[in-house]
Enzyme design. Sequence first.
Site, short mmCIF file in Angstrom:
data_model
loop_
_atom_site.label_atom_id
_atom_site.label_comp_id
_atom_site.label_asym_id
_atom_site.label_seq_id
_atom_site.Cartn_x
_atom_site.Cartn_y
_atom_site.Cartn_z
N GLN A 177 -3.35 -5.35 6.05
CA GLN A 177 -3.12 -4.24 6.98
C GLN A 177 -4.02 -4.40 8.22
O GLN A 177 -5.04 -3.71 8.35
CB GLN A 177 -3.45 -2.89 6.31
CG GLN A 177 -2.38 -2.42 5.33
CD GLN A 177 -2.89 -1.26 4.48
OE1 GLN A 177 -4.02 -1.27 4.01
NE2 GLN A 177 -2.04 -0.28 4.27
N ASP A 214 0.86 -1.18 0.00
CA ASP A 214 0.00 0.00 0.00
C ASP A 214 0.90 1.23 0.00
O ASP A 214 0.72 2.15 0.79
CB ASP A 214 -0.94 0.00 1.21
CG ASP A 214 -1.91 1.19 1.19
OD1 ASP A 214 -2.06 1.81 0.10
OD2 ASP A 214 -2.47 1.53 2.24
N ASP A 245 -3.99 10.14 -3.25
CA ASP A 245 -5.09 9.19 -3.40
C ASP A 245 -5.96 9.60 -4.58
O ASP A 245 -5.70 10.62 -5.23
CB ASP A 245 -5.92 9.14 -2.11
CG ASP A 245 -5.16 8.42 -0.99
OD1 ASP A 245 -4.42 7.46 -1.29
OD2 ASP A 245 -5.30 8.84 0.17
N HIS A 300 -3.09 0.98 11.69
CA HIS A 300 -2.79 -0.40 11.32
C HIS A 300 -1.29 -0.57 11.08
O HIS A 300 -0.54 0.41 11.04
CB HIS A 300 -3.54 -0.75 10.03
CG HIS A 300 -3.34 0.26 8.93
ND1 HIS A 300 -4.18 1.34 8.75
CD2 HIS A 300 -2.36 0.40 8.00
CE1 HIS A 300 -3.74 2.08 7.75
NE2 HIS A 300 -2.63 1.54 7.27
N GLU A 358 -5.87 13.44 8.61
CA GLU A 358 -6.68 13.04 7.46
C GLU A 358 -8.03 12.60 8.02
O GLU A 358 -8.19 11.47 8.46
CB GLU A 358 -6.01 11.88 6.71
CG GLU A 358 -6.76 11.53 5.44
CD GLU A 358 -6.47 10.11 4.94
OE1 GLU A 358 -6.67 9.87 3.75
OE2 GLU A 358 -6.09 9.25 5.75
N ASP A 401 -2.64 9.59 9.61
CA ASP A 401 -3.36 8.84 8.58
C ASP A 401 -4.67 8.24 9.10
O ASP A 401 -4.75 7.78 10.24
CB ASP A 401 -2.44 7.68 8.13
CG ASP A 401 -3.00 6.88 6.98
OD1 ASP A 401 -3.18 7.47 5.91
OD2 ASP A 401 -3.27 5.68 7.16
C1 NOJ Z 1 -4.97 6.90 3.76
C2 NOJ Z 1 -3.85 7.11 2.79
O1 NOJ Z 1 -3.96 8.40 2.24
C3 NOJ Z 1 -3.97 6.03 1.75
O2 NOJ Z 1 -3.07 6.23 0.70
C4 NOJ Z 1 -3.77 4.69 2.40
O3 NOJ Z 1 -4.00 3.65 1.46
C5 NOJ Z 1 -4.74 4.50 3.56
N1 NOJ Z 1 -4.80 5.65 4.42
C6 NOJ Z 1 -4.32 3.32 4.40
O4 NOJ Z 1 -3.18 3.65 5.15
#
Ligand code: NOJ
Length: 556
Positions: free
Chosen positions: A173, A65, A317, A108, A249, A205
């Site tokens: 995760q 990820d 993202d 996670h 976030e 995050d």
């Molecule tokens: C948010 C992050 O911006 C994203 O890129 C990620 O896949 C997820 N959190 C999981 O950590």
Amino acid sequence: MRVTDTSDLWWKSAVIYCLDVETFYDADGDGTGDLEGLAQRIDYLAELGITCLWLMPFYPSPDRDDGYDLTDFYGVDPRLGNHGQLVEVIRTAHDRGINVIADLVVNHTSDRHPWFQAARRSTSNRYRDHYVWRDTEPPDTSKLVVFPDREDSIWELDDRTGEWYLHNFYKHQPDLNLANPEVVDEILRVVGFWLELGFDGFRVDGIPFLEQNAKNIGDPALVVDPHELMRTIRGFLNRRAGHAMMLGEVNLAHPQQLDFFGGDSADELQMQFDFIGMQATYLALAREDAGPIVTALQERPAIGVTCQWATFLRNHDELTLDKLGDAERAEVFAAFGPEPEMQLYDRGLKRRLPTMLGGDPRRIRMAYSLMFSLPGTPTLYYGEEIGMGEDLAADGRMAVRTPMQWSAGRNGGFSTAAPSRLVQRVVPGACGPEHVNVVSQVHDPDSLWSFMRKLISIRRTCPELGWGTWSVVDQPSAQVLVQRCQLDGSAVVTVHNLGADPVTVDVPIDPRDDGLEAVDLMAEEVVTGAATTRVALEGYGFRWLRVRPAGDLAIP
Ligand code: NOJ
């Protein structure tokens, strides 16, 4: 507000720039960007004018990820370099007046993290309670998954121990059990460790999932109060480093965002991304109508003086449009991502801004000027300053995570490795490095880069936008947004034409005859001392005006 407050609460007037070390600059020629390469490019960032660097995860990770699946909270991915090189990056950035924040992933770990490896050995393992388990068959949670193309449940059966573990994101995760004080203690040690190394704070995050867990787990022993957790981390953070900041976030509705600022106590996150304002901006751009932005900003809750919104147009993202209504989202899809390969998960677009705006330089500049003029702290994603596009052939969100385009040369100047060895291929085609790159733009006064540099420098002279009181100035044209941010005796008035047609608007400058005058910050000249000034805008035109007492020699 005293001018010294702007340094104490530096994030309120910062310009943030996000990058992933692995795709920024490869100094050793192995095809992967590295910390040594980033160190060599700090002067580039200083020249651009940014004041805060947000590093995406650089921790050891199987990279399933893009590093958000970490195996060591304290480590540096050896592909990127080592702790010594990271310290050099931070030190060099500080020397150039740039604060550095790290991505902090508390929700996670990777399933290859030693804690999880141990936890799945037996139900009585010492690390079992670092994660969230259930021993009964989970209900259908297919509606809750974040990545519907890969997952159909937020629970996964662990064959060895016969129980299910929670994973809000990918099944590789597993979610940490933040109701376990041992885990929280470890998170605090992690925060303390990176602060000691020189970081100035964190981008935190996936915060909504801490709250979602509280609702979904059911077992009271495993339910964490996400606000207590945030207060604990924040308290610790500022005991260790008074100046440090957390940017969360938190893609939630306004009332929940207010809670994550800590409400009246303002004792949780200092900053949060303005996901609602960002999505409203795209709707406004699609409609060529300022209305959605006005509504979103008027509905923003009032936040504490130490708190701040981070405004942005793109990030790493997909461009999520989850807060729009179905019909509104369909409008934005139709305008900016009509083809299925541009869309992701029915909720977003895997594109960067310039391609969505058809490559129109006037509209692209207006969009950035607009974002920079919104009350808050502007946040850029690497490559936005030169107008990089996306690679639609790349898998999912990787479309917008391509190597930085430094020059028209091999691999866009990102790396000297054979193209087949690159961590990800450079964008092909019309947005590729032959057409879009740093070297050609820094030498061209009319380039997007030169415009962005100017925009950043102007924005940095406008504490009104980060600190002031925001209002919309009424005027009859729906395609125009006139905003005023007032701070003590000074105001910044910005005028943006979201439409393709030219328009003229009357902007009140000094309606009470207080002896004010307006200075055009882009043209660096006094435009009017009149009560109202008539502003003529081209299609997608914009104007930044500072309103202050006539003859005031403050610079600018
Ligand atoms: C948010 C992050 O911006 C994203 O890129 C990620 O896949 C997820 N959190 C999981 O950590």
